[in-house]
Each structure stands twice: as C-alpha cells, then as structure tokens.
Design an enzyme around this catalytic site. Structure first.
Site, PDB file in Angstrom:
ATOM      1  N   LYS A 160      -6.283   6.969   1.917  1.00 26.53           N
ATOM      2  CA  LYS A 160      -6.662   5.985   2.946  1.00 26.53           C
ATOM      3  C   LYS A 160      -7.388   6.636   4.117  1.00 26.53           C
ATOM      4  CE  LYS A 160      -3.643   2.309   1.672  1.00 26.53           C
ATOM      5  NZ  LYS A 160      -2.349   1.694   1.731  1.00 26.53           N
TER       6      LYS A 160
ATOM      7  N   LYS B 144      -5.313   1.295 -10.195  1.00 22.18           N
ATOM      8  CA  LYS B 144      -4.106   0.485 -10.080  1.00 22.18           C
ATOM      9  C   LYS B 144      -4.484  -0.916  -9.588  1.00 22.18           C
ATOM     10  CE  LYS B 144      -1.882   0.717  -6.184  1.00 22.18           C
ATOM     11  NZ  LYS B 144      -1.147   1.109  -4.987  1.00 22.18           N
TER      12      LYS B 144
ATOM     13  N   LYS C  68      -4.730  -5.333  -4.150  1.00 21.59           N
ATOM     14  CA  LYS C  68      -5.504  -6.333  -3.398  1.00 21.59           C
ATOM     15  C   LYS C  68      -6.759  -5.698  -2.779  1.00 21.59           C
ATOM     16  CE  LYS C  68      -5.903  -9.922  -0.428  1.00 21.59           C
ATOM     17  NZ  LYS C  68      -6.570 -11.126  -0.798  1.00 21.59           N
TER      18      LYS C  68
HETATM   19  P1  TYM Z   1       3.012  -2.852  -1.521  1.00 21.86           P
HETATM   20  O1  TYM Z   1       3.091  -4.002  -0.595  1.00 21.86           O
HETATM   21  O2  TYM Z   1       1.700  -2.207  -1.730  1.00 21.86           O
HETATM   22  O3  TYM Z   1       3.549  -3.269  -2.938  1.00 21.86           O
HETATM   23  C1  TYM Z   1       4.810  -3.926  -3.131  1.00 21.86           C
HETATM   24  C2  TYM Z   1       5.486  -3.413  -4.409  1.00 21.86           C
HETATM   25  O4  TYM Z   1       4.648  -3.639  -5.535  1.00 21.86           O
HETATM   26  C3  TYM Z   1       4.470  -2.425  -6.256  1.00 21.86           C
HETATM   27  N1  TYM Z   1       3.109  -2.421  -6.838  1.00 21.86           N
HETATM   28  C4  TYM Z   1       2.832  -2.197  -8.122  1.00 21.86           C
HETATM   29  N2  TYM Z   1       3.625  -1.921  -9.178  1.00 21.86           N
HETATM   30  C5  TYM Z   1       3.025  -1.739 -10.364  1.00 21.86           C
HETATM   31  N3  TYM Z   1       1.684  -1.819 -10.566  1.00 21.86           N
HETATM   32  C6  TYM Z   1       0.849  -2.087  -9.531  1.00 21.86           C
HETATM   33  N4  TYM Z   1      -0.467  -2.176  -9.737  1.00 21.86           N
HETATM   34  C7  TYM Z   1       1.427  -2.285  -8.236  1.00 21.86           C
HETATM   35  N5  TYM Z   1       0.897  -2.560  -7.016  1.00 21.86           N
HETATM   36  C8  TYM Z   1       1.956  -2.641  -6.171  1.00 21.86           C
HETATM   37  C9  TYM Z   1       4.623  -1.330  -5.200  1.00 21.86           C
HETATM   38  O5  TYM Z   1       4.965  -0.105  -5.776  1.00 21.86           O
HETATM   39  C10 TYM Z   1       5.733  -1.899  -4.350  1.00 21.86           C
HETATM   40  O6  TYM Z   1       6.993  -1.605  -4.892  1.00 21.86           O
HETATM   41  N6  TYM Z   1       4.839   0.852   1.296  1.00 21.86           N
HETATM   42  C11 TYM Z   1       5.190  -0.270   0.461  1.00 21.86           C
HETATM   43  C12 TYM Z   1       6.023  -1.295   1.164  1.00 21.86           C
HETATM   44  C13 TYM Z   1       7.280  -0.786   1.797  1.00 21.86           C
HETATM   45  C14 TYM Z   1       8.472  -0.424   1.123  1.00 21.86           C
HETATM   46  C15 TYM Z   1       9.377  -0.041   2.160  1.00 21.86           C
HETATM   47  C16 TYM Z   1       8.835  -0.350  -0.210  1.00 21.86           C
HETATM   48  C17 TYM Z   1       7.480  -0.630   3.130  1.00 21.86           C
HETATM   49  N7  TYM Z   1       8.762  -0.183   3.353  1.00 21.86           N
HETATM   50  C18 TYM Z   1      10.653   0.410   1.848  1.00 21.86           C
HETATM   51  C19 TYM Z   1      10.125   0.083  -0.506  1.00 21.86           C
HETATM   52  C20 TYM Z   1      11.012   0.462   0.523  1.00 21.86           C
HETATM   53  C21 TYM Z   1       3.913  -0.964   0.006  1.00 21.86           C
HETATM   54  O7  TYM Z   1       2.895  -0.888   0.656  1.00 21.86           O
HETATM   55  O8  TYM Z   1       4.083  -1.729  -1.099  1.00 21.86           O
END
Ligand code: TYM
Length: 338
Positions: free
Chosen positions: A112, A194, A197
């Site tokens: 990023k 991956k 969005k």
């Molecule tokens: P985020 O919002 O990008 O995604 C939410 C969850 O979806 C999973 N994910 C995927 N799994 C499989 N294939 C994909 N293409 C895919 N895209 C997204 C992500 O792994 C995630 O589990 N930093 C985190 C949010 C967060 C969080 C936390 C997670 C903030 N605090 C504490 C766990 C614990 C994030 O941006 O996820």
C-alpha cells in the site's frame, strides 16, 4: 470457552472473497463460541480514497451484509469499532511495545505504501490497531483469510512483548491464533490477484443475477483454453474454484470433466456458475432488502452490540492501566459533571 474476535472494513461491499474466506466461518463459530465481530471503520481511514464521503452509510451497509449473511446478534456481539473508543486507547498502550522494524516488514504495508509520495503513519500503524482490536477482548482465535495471517503473527509478538514487560508472571494477553477456511484466498475475476474491492475484481454478495452474469462473463479462465475446442486444466482455473463453493458436487465433477475434454466452452461453465451463485446468494439478498428497509433496527442492534463490547473493553483497559502502574484517576476526575 475460547473467545473469538474478527473484523471487516466497511469497504462498501461484502464480496464473495470475504464471505468464503472469513464471514462463513464467523457464522459457523457463533453458536459454539463467545464471538465478537466488528466493522472496523477506523481502519478504513488509512485507505487512500475510502475515508471520505459515505463512510457512515457504508458502515451500515456492511452491518446489513453481515446480518443478512447469517450473523445472529443473539449469539454474536456485532458492533462498530469507533463506537467503542477503548480500541484507540489500547492501541496507544501497544504502540509503546511495537518495533517499527516489524511494522515495516508487513507485506500489506509495503504494497500500500509503494508509490505513495507521503506515507500516512496510520498505514504503518494499521496492524497495531488490529492487534488492539483482538487483545482488547483477550481473544484466543481470529477467523480470517490468508492475507491477515502476517498481521496476526505481529499481534502475537505484541502480546508477548507486552506480557513480558508488564505481566511477566501471569501473561495478561493470550496470543491469538488465526482460523482459516478452505477458501483462505479467493482469486479475483482477473484470474491473478486476490479478490479485493480495491482491485475491482469482485462479485458482491448482494449483486443481482444479471450483475453476477455481467461480472462473470468476461472473467479470466485457464489461458490454455484459447478456443472452445482447446481442453483445459480445471485445477488452475479460478472459476472451477468458485464452482466448488457454489455448485453441487455432481456439477463440480461435470465441470472438471467438461473442461478437461473441451465438452463445454468457458462460457457454458460460467453460465452454470452464475446460476448456482445467484441461487445461493438469493436468500442473503432478500434478507438484506428487508434490513435496508429498517435501518433503525440495524442501528439499534449495533448500539446494543457496542454496549456489550464496551463493558469487556473497559475491564481490559482498567486492568492494563493497573498492570502498567499508571496513577488511577480520583473518582471526581471520571465524573462528567462540572
Ligand atoms: P478486510 O476487510 O480486507 O477483509 C475481511 C475478511 O475477509 C478476508 N478476505 C478474504 N478471504 C479470502 N479470499 C479473499 N480474496 C479475501 N479478501 C478478504 C480477510 O482476510 C478478512 O478476514 N485488517 C482486516 C480487518 C481487521 C481485522 C481486525 C481482522 C481489522 N481488525 C482484527 C481480524 C481481527 C481487513 O482489512 O480485512
């Protein structure tokens, strides 16, 4: 009972990568464990274009998507991160024990930050806030997709360092472990990166059957299938992977065979997938439409979730202050009366 925490950014759309990689696990775990799930709006502030405008609406829409996908507030605590201010508070306490070098090694940070003229500190410190989210509830398990595993490794390191510094005899923070599904990394419709969005390679869980088809139709498949007559290798195709999650076992078998023998063209395969996907997602869409018509009900559920989460969060902060040895406030200092 082991405690579970996970979070999702209010990115405007819950896509099938989120659903298969994380949210389905959240739903499956909520009956058996003490689960807390947060819509992490403060994390969204580190996104370059995501912070402004309709964050409020996107947060509510994400709540609707999660509830429609099966998160049940009777069983799991669902809330908005910024409604529980202790998340930011713990982040500062954890900042004090986090080496900058470890933050700079995070793959997501490197991706990023690359190309940015000025890197916001929030982008670097993002995983400390994530660690605070988890440690605030002293969670043991964190259901996530593969892309978050490195951040969890960092959270364990932070917990370890904090415990060594402030609670060496009886570790205060558990070291949280990731819980992955079989779909830990769903590929995007571009066939490479991956599903995400920000890459514009997604299918939203609330997309209509027509939109699902429009999105799937031009999607990338096995490059060996140049013409309809060229046989392919299903195992390398992202769409075959999606069939495994949305189509019945007999269809999955048929897809593999028809791909290997060039019995079907890729478009035939996509048509079957689009229909099965639309059918699987139909009840989620219906539920989401009901919830969209009752936003005050959603806000009320989120308020109740925040109140429940806050009680636990406050207890953690108070104990952390004690362990650090901060001077406790005089009762008069905590009163809001002047
Ligand atoms: P985020 O919002 O990008 O995604 C939410 C969850 O979806 C999973 N994910 C995927 N799994 C499989 N294939 C994909 N293409 C895919 N895209 C997204 C992500 O792994 C995630 O589990 N930093 C985190 C949010 C967060 C969080 C936390 C997670 C903030 N605090 C504490 C766990 C614990 C994030 O941006 O996820």
């Amino acid at each position: 009972m082991p405690r579970i925490f996970s979070g999702i950014q209010p990115s405007g759309e819950l896509h099938i990568g989120n659903l298969l990689g994380a949210v389905q696990n959240w739903v499956n775990l909520q009956q058996e464990y003490d689960c807390l799930y947060a819509i992490v709006d403060l994390h969204a502030l580190t996104g370059v274009h995501e912070a402004r405008g309709d964050l409020h609406q996107r947060t509510r829409d994400m709540a609707i998507g999660l509830l429609a996908s099966g998160i049940d507030p009777e069983h799991a605590t669902l809330f908005v991160q910024s409604h529980v201010t202790e998340h930011s508070e713990l982040m500062w306490l954890l900042n004090a024990v986090t080496p900058v070098g470890e933050l700079e090694r995070m793959t997501q940070y490197k991706d990023k930050a690359a190309g940015l003229e000025s890197i916001p500190a929030g982008l670097l410190n993002y995983p400390i806030l994530m660690s605070a989210d988890i440690l605030l509830y002293r969670a043991d398990l964190v259901p996530v997709g593969e892309d978050q595993v490195q951040h969890l490794e960092l959270a364990r390191g932070i917990a370890r360092r904090w415990n060594a510094e402030y609670s060496p005899t009886e570790p205060f923070f558990p070291e949280p472990q990731p819980l992955l599904t079989k779909a830990k990394r769903i590929r995007g419709l571009d066939g490479e990166s991956k599903m995400s969005k920000s890459k514009g390679n997604t299918i939203g869980i609330l997309d209509s059957p027509e939109v699902i088809w429009q999105r799937l139709r031009p999607s990338v498949t096995d490059p060996a299938r140049v013409t309809r007559k060229d046989p392919g290798t299903p195992e390398i195709c992202g769409l075959y992977e999606l069939h495994q999650h949305f189509s019945p076992p007999d269809t999955v078998k048929e897809v593999a065979e028809k791909c290997r023998t060039a019995g079907w063209g890729c478009l035939d395969c996509k048509r079957v997938l689009a229909d099965n996907m639309a059918e699987t997602l139909a009840p989620i869409r219906t539920k989401a439409q009901e919830l969209t018509a009752a936003p005050e009900r959603v806000d009320d559920l989120l308020a109740k979730g925040a109140a429940k989460a806050r009680a636990q969060a406050r207890a953690t902060i108070d104990r952390a202050h004690e362990l650090i040895g901060l001077m406790p406030p005089h009762p008069a200092a905590t009163s809001t009366e002047t």
